[in-house]
Write a protein that holds these residues in place. Structure first.
Motif, short mmCIF file in Angstrom:
data_model
loop_
_atom_site.label_atom_id
_atom_site.label_comp_id
_atom_site.label_asym_id
_atom_site.label_seq_id
_atom_site.Cartn_x
_atom_site.Cartn_y
_atom_site.Cartn_z
N ASP A 116 0.85 -1.20 0.00
CA ASP A 116 0.00 0.00 0.00
C ASP A 116 0.89 1.25 0.00
N ARG A 150 -1.49 3.46 -5.18
CA ARG A 150 -2.86 4.03 -5.09
C ARG A 150 -3.17 4.88 -6.31
N LYS A 189 -8.98 2.32 -8.41
CA LYS A 189 -10.24 1.62 -8.13
C LYS A 189 -10.04 0.37 -7.28
N ASP A 238 -9.12 -2.13 -4.04
CA ASP A 238 -9.45 -2.12 -2.62
C ASP A 238 -8.13 -2.05 -1.83
N GLY A 279 -7.49 -1.73 1.12
CA GLY A 279 -7.51 -2.45 2.39
C GLY A 279 -6.94 -3.87 2.27
N LYS A 280 -6.92 -4.38 1.04
CA LYS A 280 -6.41 -5.75 0.85
C LYS A 280 -4.88 -5.78 0.70
#
Ligand SMILES: NC(=O)c1ccc[n+]([C@@H]2O[C@H](COP(=O)([O-])OP(=O)(O)OC[C@H]3O[C@@H](n4cnc5c(N)ncnc54)[C@H](OP(=O)(O)O)[C@@H]3O)[C@@H](O)[C@H]2O)c1
Length: 229
Positions: free
Chosen positions: A181, A186, A191, A193, A195-196
């Protein structure tokens, strides 16, 4: 996880994962040399407490040796090296350039080999080397031939060096992240997720374990760190 008293050199230390590892290692009580090609950490990245060595191209053997030797001098020795310097390119074979293969080999593999060779003169019994491969290099997909070839190289280098250093009681391991992340990821995949994805701190925690006394029996391991990807 305590790294009290450990003297650790981190490459690619001004990048997203590198900075997270530097900060976590400092928090765990280590003294840290932060080495990077960039001259200084980007705005907002706080590496206070680390010994910083910027403007270093680790793919050049002489530069890598000078940087590691200077780090050892400042830290008073070396217990571990974390090879994080690296990058990514997506490019199909049909539309890509041969130079991309040289470029990714240089940044992803040659940096780790040169820094490790320089560190070997200083690491003692109980020493640690941790590399960063990539989960995607276990089986390549379209557009990532050059990238996964270079990261496969990191993985084979990890296994070979682990065998070579067993008698010296120095461990060599690699983490294989899926998607970290990071701000560039990003931006590139708005688009997705987020959070994964694997948080830099989560990956840093696995690397800290591999650096710790508790991981003394782990060597030659390629450890997937995938989050929920
Ligand atoms: N991000 C992901 O999703 C992901 C997934 C799997 C594996 N990985 C691997 O994880 C590692 C860290 O990724 P990241 O996203 O944190 O990357 P990053 O933010 O781009 O940080 C990498 C750092 O390495 C430095 N560097 C590049 N070439 C160098 C050289 N020749 N000598 C010294 N330093 C050099 C870069 O400096 P410059 O900016 O000046 O080039 C940068 O500061 C990399 O090895 C990457 O391949 C990342």
């Amino acid at each position: 996880m305590s790294l009290a008293g450990k003297r650790i050199a981190v490459t690619g230390a001004f990048g997203t994962l590198g900075a997270a590892v530097v900060q976590a290692a400092l928090h765990a009580g280590a003294t840290v040399a932060a080495i990077d090609r960039a001259d200084a950490p980007p705005a907002g990245v706080d590496l206070a407490g680390a010994h910083r060595f910027g403007g270093i191209d680790l793919a050049e053997a002489a530069s890598a040796k000078n940087a590691i030797d200077a780090a050892v001098k400042e830290l008073g020795g070396l217990d571990a090296l974390v090879n994080i310097a690296g990058t990514f390119r997506w490019e199909t074979l049909a539309e890509g350039k041969l130079e991309t293969w040289d470029f990714l080999y240089r940044v992803n593999l040659r940096t780790a080999v040169a820094a490790s060779q320089a560190a070997l003169a200083h690491l003692r019994e109980g020493g640690r080397i941790v590399n960063v491969g990539a989960l995607s290099a276990l089986k390549a997909g379209a557009g990532v031939g050059a990238y996964t070839a270079s990261k496969s190289g990191v993985m084979r280098f990890t296994e070979a060096l682990a065998e070579e250093l067993k008698e010296r009681d120095i461990t060599v391991n690699a983490v294989l992240p899926s998607i970290i992340d990071t701000p560039p990821n990003r931006k590139d995949m708005p688009k997705a997720d987020f959070g994964k994805w694997v948080k830099p701190r989560q990956l840093a925690d696995v690397i800290l374990f591999l650096l710790s006394d508790q991981a003394a029996a782990v060597t030659g391991a390629l450890i997937p760190v995938v989050g929920r990807v």
